[in-house]
Enzyme design. Structure first.
Site, PDB file in Angstrom:
ATOM      1  N   ASP A   1      -0.292   7.174  -3.184  1.00 42.90           N
ATOM      2  CA  ASP A   1      -1.541   6.889  -3.884  1.00 42.90           C
ATOM      3  C   ASP A   1      -1.936   7.991  -4.870  1.00 42.90           C
ATOM      4  O   ASP A   1      -2.318   7.697  -6.001  1.00 42.90           O
ATOM      5  CB  ASP A   1      -2.683   6.720  -2.878  1.00 42.90           C
ATOM      6  CG  ASP A   1      -2.770   5.297  -2.340  1.00 42.90           C
ATOM      7  OD1 ASP A   1      -2.072   4.413  -2.853  1.00 42.90           O
ATOM      8  OD2 ASP A   1      -3.548   5.076  -1.395  1.00 42.90           O
TER       9      ASP A   1
ATOM     10  N   HIS B   1       0.850  -1.185   0.000  1.00 41.75           N
ATOM     11  CA  HIS B   1       0.000   0.000   0.000  1.00 41.75           C
ATOM     12  C   HIS B   1       0.889   1.240   0.000  1.00 41.75           C
ATOM     13  O   HIS B   1       2.124   1.146   0.118  1.00 41.75           O
ATOM     14  CB  HIS B   1      -0.953  -0.003   1.196  1.00 41.75           C
ATOM     15  CG  HIS B   1      -2.168  -0.864   0.990  1.00 41.75           C
ATOM     16  ND1 HIS B   1      -3.141  -0.569   0.049  1.00 41.75           N
ATOM     17  CD2 HIS B   1      -2.570  -2.017   1.596  1.00 41.75           C
ATOM     18  CE1 HIS B   1      -4.080  -1.490   0.086  1.00 41.75           C
ATOM     19  NE2 HIS B   1      -3.756  -2.394   1.009  1.00 41.75           N
TER      20      HIS B   1
END
Length: 441
Positions: free
Chosen positions: A219, A189
């Site tokens: 992200d 992540h």
């Protein structure tokens, strides 16, 4: 997003080059009457059409078709940027929500990054799904997917197959580690990716641990935004006569690229690897946040001497016996002086004191506060859509403004209208349904 049965673009007019179409007019059918929009059509005409007919595809990417495969994080954000600019996005969702995808949140979940799409559903593991997805891909300008490397190939929807069917296709791939390399197949992540990029090591207090900067660096800044930029560049290349291609956007590389200035400072001997000891990481006392008397915070950043002088004047420290701004040995004394000064008034009082100055001082606002701040209100920086306050599309295009955002669709919502807009006739739509494609009106 165009309104079903009200406004549609005739694909026979200007479809070969929907964004940069140059000499070919686009024909817009409004209530059965055709209007040719030639080069130079004023935005006033478009706004009038939107006002009179409810919705009209607007934005600098109007006419660009995007097939998006359901994902989380950076890929939806990058697609949102394209959709905000007017791209016609059809998202292929799973028939049911995945139970193990993303964080577990109780209660209602509002999907702002999913706005401005239409949805169809498809079980990609079903044998007939490949043919269905490829029919959509054949009519698209862009594909966006955020699976692990090799997943789309195993499904029969990889770039080699897609580009063979549609040679002008831009195939955007969003991953953390990239499509190749020894870590490409690993799960991860945002925090893992920016850790490997070197950027995370520079974020955090002196003597403390690295601190997650939300999930903005990997992200979104180094992921979805990089993906969108790559897709747009590849679209320009296609417009210039080039072939379609794969855009391999990796968050590790995007995050590192965001840190380019820091890499330069390090190479020049102006950056230390120790957190909280540099100009831009909270090490400089004049580039940090300070608590006010009511427990709120002010952010200061007067890097230039003339702005620094203004700050000292307003703080009442211009005549104080303080070290010079760039004397690192004196930074602890400066920090003590700034800390004491800011604690002397509330945040509101400091806002009023610094109002109209060039001291580079601003209040640290909460998310809800930011939407109500007079500057944002004056510019219309936030908008309420179905009761949800959210940022407006950015950047702003003064000649081809974006339409008001529409909420994220439910699974299959508006899919039927999307298929019709993409040129599928009734028989073709029914055939796709029989092959497993799910959609609403």
């Amino acid at each position: 997003m165009s309104a079903p049965n009200l406004i549609e673009c005739n694909p026979d007019h200007g479809r070969d080059d929907p964004v940069f179409g140059g000499h070919h007019p686009m024909r817009v059918v409004v209530g059965g009457a055709g209007i040719d929009l030639l080069d130079g059509t004023t935005i006033g005409v478009l706004l009038a059409l939107q006002k009179n007919h409810g919705a009209l595809a607007m934005g600098v990417l109007s006419g660009i078709r995007v097939v998006e495969f359901e994902a989380i994080g950076p890929a939806p954000f990058g697609t949102m940027l394209l959709a905000d600019m007017g791209a016609d996005v059809v998202r292929i969702d799973r028939p049911q929500k995945a139970s193990d995808l993303g964080p577990k949140l109780e209660g209602k979940r509002v999907d702002i990054t999913g706005r401005n799409r239409r949805s169809v559903t498809l079980d990609l593991k079903h044998p007939d799904s490949v043919a269905v997805a490829l029919e959509l891909i054949e009519r698209a300008d862009v594909v966006i997917e955020g699976f692990r490397p090799g997943t789309m190939e195993r499904l029969g929807l990889g770039p080699e197959v897609a580009l063979q069917r549609n040679p002008r296709l831009v195939y955007g791939r969003m991953t953390g580690w990239g499509q190749t390399g020894p870590m490409a197949d690993r799960a991860g992540h945002d925090l893992n990716y920016i850790a490997l990029s070197g950027v995370l090591s520079s974020i955090g207090p002196a003597g403390g641990r690295p601190v997650p900067p939300l999930n903005l660096v990997g992200d979104y800044g180094g992921g979805g935004m990089l993906l969108a930029m790559g897709v747009l560049a590849a679209l320009v290349n296609v417009q210039r006569g080039g072939a379609g291609q794969v855009v391999d956007a990796a968050m590790t590389e995007g995050a590192a690229q965001l840190g380019s200035v820091i890499w330069g400072l390090l190479a020049g001997g102006h950056w230390k690897e120790q957190r909280g000891s540099n100009l831009l990481d909270g090490g400089a006392p004049w580039y940090d946040t300070y608590e006010t008397g009511d427990g709120q915070y002010m952010a200061i950043g007067p890097i230039e001497s003339r702005f620094y002088g203004q700050m000292l004047d307003i703080l009442g420290l211009s005549n104080a016996d303080l070290p010079s701004q760039h004397d690192r040995t004196g930074w602890p004394r400066l920090r003590e002086a700034f800390t004491a000064a800011f604690l002397g008034r509330t945040r509101k009082q400091w806002e009023e004191a610094f109002e109209g100055s060039d001291a580079c001082v601003a209040p640290v606002l909460g998310l809800a506060e930011a939407a109500r701040h007079p500057h944002g209100v004056a510019r219309g920086s936030f908008i309420e859509v179905d009761g949800v306050v959210q940022p407006v599309p950015a950047p702003r295009f003064l000649g081809t403004p974006s339409a008001q955002p529409q909420p994220a669709p439910e699974r299959g919502e508006h899919g039927g209208a999307a298929l019709r807009d993409w040129g599928f006739d009734t028989a073709a739509i029914e055939r796709l349904r029989e092959l497993g494609l799910g959609f609403g009106a």
